[in-house]
Design a protein around this motif. Structure first.
Motif, PDB file in Angstrom:
ATOM      1  N   ALA A  11     -11.636   4.687  35.586  1.00 40.16           N
ATOM      2  CA  ALA A  11     -12.688   4.978  36.563  1.00 40.16           C
ATOM      3  C   ALA A  11     -13.852   4.000  36.443  1.00 40.16           C
ATOM      4  CB  ALA A  11     -13.187   6.414  36.392  1.00 40.16           C
ATOM      5  N   TRP A  12     -14.015   3.388  35.267  1.00 39.92           N
ATOM      6  CA  TRP A  12     -15.077   2.404  35.058  1.00 39.92           C
ATOM      7  C   TRP A  12     -14.705   1.028  35.596  1.00 39.92           C
ATOM      8  CZ3 TRP A  12     -19.946   3.177  34.076  1.00 39.92           C
ATOM      9  CH2 TRP A  12     -20.336   4.351  33.454  1.00 39.92           C
ATOM     10  N   GLY A  13     -13.466   0.835  36.008  1.00 38.59           N
ATOM     11  CA  GLY A  13     -13.029  -0.462  36.515  1.00 38.59           C
ATOM     12  C   GLY A  13     -13.948  -0.961  37.621  1.00 38.59           C
ATOM     13  N   GLY A  14     -14.402  -2.193  37.501  1.00 36.92           N
ATOM     14  CA  GLY A  14     -15.292  -2.772  38.504  1.00 36.92           C
ATOM     15  C   GLY A  14     -16.754  -2.414  38.306  1.00 36.92           C
ATOM     16  N   LEU A  41     -13.293  -1.069  27.672  1.00 37.96           N
ATOM     17  CA  LEU A  41     -13.026  -2.449  28.065  1.00 37.96           C
ATOM     18  C   LEU A  41     -11.621  -2.890  27.644  1.00 37.96           C
ATOM     19  CD1 LEU A  41     -16.513  -3.998  27.268  1.00 37.96           C
ATOM     20  CD2 LEU A  41     -15.539  -3.526  29.536  1.00 37.96           C
ATOM     21  N   ASN A  42     -11.168  -2.460  26.474  1.00 37.03           N
ATOM     22  CA  ASN A  42      -9.819  -2.800  26.028  1.00 37.03           C
ATOM     23  C   ASN A  42      -8.760  -2.187  26.939  1.00 37.03           C
ATOM     24  OD1 ASN A  42     -10.637  -4.377  23.872  1.00 37.03           O
ATOM     25  ND2 ASN A  42     -10.550  -2.698  22.407  1.00 37.03           N
ATOM     26  N   ILE A  43      -8.958  -0.939  27.329  1.00 31.32           N
ATOM     27  CA  ILE A  43      -8.008  -0.283  28.242  1.00 31.32           C
ATOM     28  C   ILE A  43      -7.992  -1.004  29.579  1.00 31.32           C
ATOM     29  CG2 ILE A  43      -7.603   1.816  29.585  1.00 31.32           C
ATOM     30  CD1 ILE A  43      -8.526   3.379  27.065  1.00 31.32           C
ATOM     31  N   ASN A  50      -1.658  -6.221  32.017  1.00 29.99           N
ATOM     32  CA  ASN A  50      -0.390  -5.561  31.692  1.00 29.99           C
ATOM     33  C   ASN A  50       0.220  -6.120  30.415  1.00 29.99           C
ATOM     34  OD1 ASN A  50       1.534  -3.580  32.129  1.00 29.99           O
ATOM     35  ND2 ASN A  50       2.900  -4.989  33.188  1.00 29.99           N
ATOM     36  N   GLN A  51      -0.600  -6.170  29.365  1.00 22.49           N
ATOM     37  CA  GLN A  51      -0.112  -6.687  28.087  1.00 22.49           C
ATOM     38  C   GLN A  51      -0.916  -6.102  26.935  1.00 22.49           C
ATOM     39  OE1 GLN A  51      -0.641 -10.890  28.683  1.00 22.49           O
ATOM     40  NE2 GLN A  51      -2.609 -10.914  27.679  1.00 22.49           N
ATOM     41  N   LEU A  52      -0.338  -6.198  25.754  1.00 23.40           N
ATOM     42  CA  LEU A  52      -1.015  -5.799  24.526  1.00 23.40           C
ATOM     43  C   LEU A  52      -1.975  -6.906  24.117  1.00 23.40           C
ATOM     44  CD1 LEU A  52       2.116  -4.526  22.590  1.00 23.40           C
ATOM     45  CD2 LEU A  52       0.446  -3.146  23.806  1.00 23.40           C
ATOM     46  N   GLY A  53      -2.748  -6.664  23.089  1.00 23.41           N
ATOM     47  CA  GLY A  53      -3.632  -7.697  22.565  1.00 23.41           C
ATOM     48  C   GLY A  53      -5.092  -7.417  22.832  1.00 23.41           C
ATOM     49  N   PHE A  54      -5.384  -6.235  23.358  1.00 23.13           N
ATOM     50  CA  PHE A  54      -6.769  -5.839  23.621  1.00 23.13           C
ATOM     51  C   PHE A  54      -7.042  -4.608  22.764  1.00 23.13           C
ATOM     52  CE2 PHE A  54      -5.285  -7.997  27.431  1.00 23.13           C
ATOM     53  CZ  PHE A  54      -6.264  -8.963  27.580  1.00 23.13           C
ATOM     54  N   GLY A  55      -7.441  -4.865  21.525  1.00 23.83           N
ATOM     55  CA  GLY A  55      -7.626  -3.757  20.591  1.00 23.83           C
ATOM     56  C   GLY A  55      -6.293  -3.064  20.378  1.00 23.83           C
TER      57      GLY A  55
END
Length: 66
Positions: A11-14, A41-43, A50-55
């Motif tokens: 819901a925080w997107g944008g 932000l990681n989510i 569409n990838q891993l590597g964010f926390g």
């Protein structure tokens, strides 16, 4: 089943950045906990790319078919 926090993060997107990677001051105001902001932000980034590597965020969506 997708955790409610993932939906809250999406819901925080944008609404998290003001451009050039700068965090929007209202995002900091409404989510004062730095750890929670980082999780959100990681989510968002995991879903966006569409990838891993964010926390420890794991993308929940699927890539579209070609």
């Amino acid at each position: 089943m997708i955790d409610d926090f993932v939906y809250e993060a999406l819901a925080w997107g944008g609404l998290t950045e003001i451009g050039d990677g700068l965090i929007h001051p209202k995002f900091i105001q409404y989510v004062p906990n730095a750890s929670t902001r980082s999780q959100i932000l990681n989510i968002l980034n995991a879903e966006r790319h569409n990838q891993l590597g964010f926390g420890n965020a794991v993308p929940q969506g699927q890539q579209p078919c070609n």
